[in-house]
Write an enzyme that holds these catalytic residues in place. Structure first.
Site, PDB file in Angstrom:
ATOM      1  N   ASN A   1     -10.008  -0.240   0.451  1.00  0.00           N
ATOM      2  CA  ASN A   1      -8.546  -0.102   0.446  1.00  0.00           C
ATOM      3  C   ASN A   1      -8.036  -0.654  -0.895  1.00  0.00           C
ATOM      4  OD1 ASN A   1      -5.801  -0.495   0.707  1.00  0.00           O
ATOM      5  ND2 ASN A   1      -5.887  -1.398   2.743  1.00  0.00           N
TER       6      ASN A   1
ATOM      7  N   CYS B   1       0.812  -1.227   0.000  1.00  0.00           N
ATOM      8  CA  CYS B   1       0.000   0.000   0.000  1.00  0.00           C
ATOM      9  C   CYS B   1       0.842   1.272   0.000  1.00  0.00           C
ATOM     10  CB  CYS B   1      -0.931   0.007   1.198  1.00  0.00           C
ATOM     11  SG  CYS B   1      -2.014  -1.412   1.241  1.00  0.00           S
TER      12      CYS B   1
ATOM     13  N   HIS C   1      -3.234   7.011   3.313  1.00  0.00           N
ATOM     14  CA  HIS C   1      -3.652   5.744   2.708  1.00  0.00           C
ATOM     15  C   HIS C   1      -4.997   5.324   3.298  1.00  0.00           C
ATOM     16  CE1 HIS C   1      -3.946   1.692   1.489  1.00  0.00           C
ATOM     17  NE2 HIS C   1      -3.558   1.164   2.629  1.00  0.00           N
TER      18      HIS C   1
HETATM   19  N1  ACO Z   1     -17.829  -9.680   9.420  1.00  0.00           N
HETATM   20  C1  ACO Z   1     -18.415  -9.919  10.617  1.00  0.00           C
HETATM   21  N2  ACO Z   1     -17.711 -10.249  11.713  1.00  0.00           N
HETATM   22  C2  ACO Z   1     -16.385 -10.328  11.598  1.00  0.00           C
HETATM   23  C3  ACO Z   1     -15.706 -10.095  10.371  1.00  0.00           C
HETATM   24  C4  ACO Z   1     -16.494  -9.759   9.263  1.00  0.00           C
HETATM   25  N3  ACO Z   1     -15.958  -9.493   8.060  1.00  0.00           N
HETATM   26  N4  ACO Z   1     -14.381 -10.245  10.569  1.00  0.00           N
HETATM   27  C5  ACO Z   1     -14.218 -10.573  11.860  1.00  0.00           C
HETATM   28  N5  ACO Z   1     -15.431 -10.625  12.483  1.00  0.00           N
HETATM   29  C6  ACO Z   1     -15.704 -10.925  13.891  1.00  0.00           C
HETATM   30  C7  ACO Z   1     -14.591 -11.728  14.521  1.00  0.00           C
HETATM   31  O1  ACO Z   1     -14.812 -13.114  14.348  1.00  0.00           O
HETATM   32  C8  ACO Z   1     -14.684 -11.327  15.966  1.00  0.00           C
HETATM   33  O2  ACO Z   1     -15.757 -12.030  16.587  1.00  0.00           O
HETATM   34  P1  ACO Z   1     -15.625 -12.548  18.114  1.00  0.00           P
HETATM   35  O3  ACO Z   1     -15.469 -11.288  18.930  1.00  0.00           O
HETATM   36  O4  ACO Z   1     -16.902 -13.259  18.316  1.00  0.00           O
HETATM   37  O5  ACO Z   1     -14.395 -13.391  18.123  1.00  0.00           O
HETATM   38  C9  ACO Z   1     -15.107  -9.854  15.893  1.00  0.00           C
HETATM   39  O6  ACO Z   1     -15.710  -9.676  14.612  1.00  0.00           O
HETATM   40  C10 ACO Z   1     -13.944  -8.897  16.048  1.00  0.00           C
HETATM   41  O7  ACO Z   1     -12.872  -9.334  15.176  1.00  0.00           O
HETATM   42  P2  ACO Z   1     -11.519  -8.532  15.065  1.00  0.00           P
HETATM   43  O8  ACO Z   1     -10.642  -9.243  14.096  1.00  0.00           O
HETATM   44  O9  ACO Z   1     -10.999  -8.259  16.445  1.00  0.00           O
HETATM   45  O10 ACO Z   1     -12.045  -7.176  14.440  1.00  0.00           O
HETATM   46  P3  ACO Z   1     -11.324  -5.788  14.364  1.00  0.00           P
HETATM   47  O11 ACO Z   1     -12.063  -4.778  15.107  1.00  0.00           O
HETATM   48  O12 ACO Z   1      -9.838  -5.912  14.614  1.00  0.00           O
HETATM   49  O13 ACO Z   1     -11.494  -5.435  12.819  1.00  0.00           O
HETATM   50  C11 ACO Z   1     -10.215  -5.387  10.811  1.00  0.00           C
HETATM   51  C12 ACO Z   1     -10.914  -6.271  11.851  1.00  0.00           C
HETATM   52  C13 ACO Z   1     -11.280  -4.512  10.163  1.00  0.00           C
HETATM   53  C14 ACO Z   1      -9.562  -6.264   9.778  1.00  0.00           C
HETATM   54  C15 ACO Z   1      -9.164  -4.484  11.525  1.00  0.00           C
HETATM   55  O14 ACO Z   1      -8.348  -5.286  12.359  1.00  0.00           O
HETATM   56  C16 ACO Z   1      -8.292  -3.727  10.562  1.00  0.00           C
HETATM   57  O15 ACO Z   1      -8.757  -2.872   9.821  1.00  0.00           O
HETATM   58  N6  ACO Z   1      -6.968  -3.953  10.578  1.00  0.00           N
HETATM   59  C17 ACO Z   1      -6.046  -3.242   9.739  1.00  0.00           C
HETATM   60  C18 ACO Z   1      -6.088  -3.856   8.394  1.00  0.00           C
HETATM   61  C19 ACO Z   1      -5.406  -3.019   7.347  1.00  0.00           C
HETATM   62  O16 ACO Z   1      -5.346  -1.821   7.414  1.00  0.00           O
HETATM   63  N7  ACO Z   1      -4.918  -3.718   6.335  1.00  0.00           N
HETATM   64  C20 ACO Z   1      -4.378  -3.095   5.204  1.00  0.00           C
HETATM   65  C21 ACO Z   1      -2.929  -2.962   5.309  1.00  0.00           C
HETATM   66  S1  ACO Z   1      -2.301  -2.097   3.939  1.00  0.00           S
HETATM   67  C22 ACO Z   1      -1.570  -3.150   2.792  1.00  0.00           C
HETATM   68  O17 ACO Z   1      -0.407  -3.095   2.594  1.00  0.00           O
HETATM   69  C23 ACO Z   1      -2.369  -4.152   2.052  1.00  0.00           C
END
Ligand code: ACO
Length: 334
Positions: free
Chosen positions: A291, A120, A261
């Site tokens: 993203n 990214c 980003h």
């Molecule tokens: N839909 C519904 N529920 C979900 C989903 C989904 N898509 N994904 C996870 N859950 C559930 C999980 O199972 C968990 O349930 P539980 O509490 O019963 O165990 C709950 O939601 C919370 O899951 P987390 O993984 O803790 O959710 P979080 O708040 O961390 O959000 C996310 C996840 C959106 C991926 C976040 O961690 C994030 O944005 N991280 C950064 C990612 C990023 O920026 N990546 C790009 C990098 S740039 C590059 O170079 C490509």
């Protein structure tokens, strides 16, 4: 090219972007995996993203079209370019580079061409490299692209990663300018390869770390430790913006825009709140495009440029982080 003596600056002569027509909404995703619109909007700020039709679109076509649009905006042709740089991590082929194919299609025959793989951070990395090459005196007109077809590396049977990403490309034409104060006045390129497995795209089982062997995501598709990447991003974003202000003695009030980003609205909001940034100066389009990896900052830049929100005579900033892990920032005198 022969080397030119004397200080030289860099002017942005035009910008462009390209996105596929097909929209993938949160409701569409909820029919494919166990997720829903409310969860995605609340956790990420994303409502829809653009997705390529793989029969006719991909990383190459997006970057090609973005560069063609930037050349048209600059009133230049591909033959005017000395170099084409494409930031991407979703190349259709390792050889040739996307940049070679793009250069060939826009008529930049004989120009140098290479890809920059910084996930990214790819567009900001490429802009910083291009600025430095023009300042070196060896190049005068560079076409810079950043673009990814993330849909080509997403496992749509898994909800953890598929909800985040979309496809897009952005481009800018950089040209030598007589004013050496014009262009990128501060830049940072960084990486921490120790944390690579937080976000990676393995093609062979041998590359998968022991701790990730049970990951259901298919080989050849992007894997991510969302929580770890989130923590990394929040800290790094804040730090690189602070570093940029400190090094240039500029403040948010001096900037026309701070382009972040588009990874997750909560990551962007955290930077806004912790640094007290004026919300109207931090552009957000993640709701419509998700993203788009290396496409994200270039797409924002083009949308802002065309809307007249990056005026001449005012500095602006670009910041990004991505797989590697990598990060980059650039403060530009426009
Ligand atoms: N839909 C519904 N529920 C979900 C989903 C989904 N898509 N994904 C996870 N859950 C559930 C999980 O199972 C968990 O349930 P539980 O509490 O019963 O165990 C709950 O939601 C919370 O899951 P987390 O993984 O803790 O959710 P979080 O708040 O961390 O959000 C996310 C996840 C959106 C991926 C976040 O961690 C994030 O944005 N991280 C950064 C990612 C990023 O920026 N990546 C790009 C990098 S740039 C590059 O170079 C490509």
């Amino acid at each position: 090219m022969s080397q030119r003596p004397g200080a030289v600056g860099v002017r942005i002569a035009g910008t462009g972007s390209a996105v596929p027509e097909r929209r993938l909404t949160n409701d569409d995703l909820s029919k494919m995996v166990d997720t829903n619109d409310e969860w995605i909007v609340q956790r990420t700020g994303i409502r829809e993203r653009r997705i390529c039709d793989p029969s006719k679109e991909g990383t190459f076509t997006l970057n090609r079209d973005a560069l063609k649009n930037a050349l048209a905006a600059a009133n230049m042709s591909g033959a005017d370019l000395d170099l084409v740089i494409v930031g991407t991590c979703t190349q259709e082929m390792n050889c040739p580079s996307v940049a070679c194919r793009v250069a060939g299609e826009v008529g930049a025959v004989g120009a140098g061409a290479f890809d920059v793989v910084a996930a990214c951070s790819g567009f900001v990395y490429s802009m910083n490299i291009a600025d430095s090459l023009i300042r070196s005196g060896r190049f005068r007109r560079i076409g810079v692209c950043g673009g990814d077809a993330m849909s080509s590396v997403i496992d749509y049977q898994e909800r953890s990663v598929s909800i985040l990403f979309g496809d897009a490309a952005g481009a800018a034409i950089l040209v030598a300018d007589d004013n050496p104060d014009r262009g990128c006045i501060y830049q940072q390129l960084g990486s921490d390869g120790r944390d690579w497995s937080g976000l990676y795209l393995p093609r062979r089982a041998a590359e998968v770390p022991e701790a990730d062997r049970d990951n259901p995501i298919r080989l050849g598709c992007l894997r991510m430790n969302g929580r770890e990447v989130f923590k990394f991003a929040v800290t790094r974003f804040r730090q690189i913006i602070e570093d940029s202000f400190k090094a240039t003695s500029l403040t948010a009030d001096d900037m026309s825009q701070i382009i972040c980003h588009q990874s997750n609205i909560r990551i962007i909001d955290s930077a806004i709140e912790k640094l007290g940034l004026p919300r109207e100066k931090v552009f957000v389009n993640i709701d419509k495009f998700g993203n788009s990896s290396a496409g994200s900052v270039g797409l924002c830049f083009d949308q802002l440029w065309r809307a007249g929100k990056i005026p001449q005579g005012k500095p602006m900033m670009m910041v990004a982080f991505g797989g590697g892990m990598t990060w980059a920032s650039g403060v530009w005198n426009i």
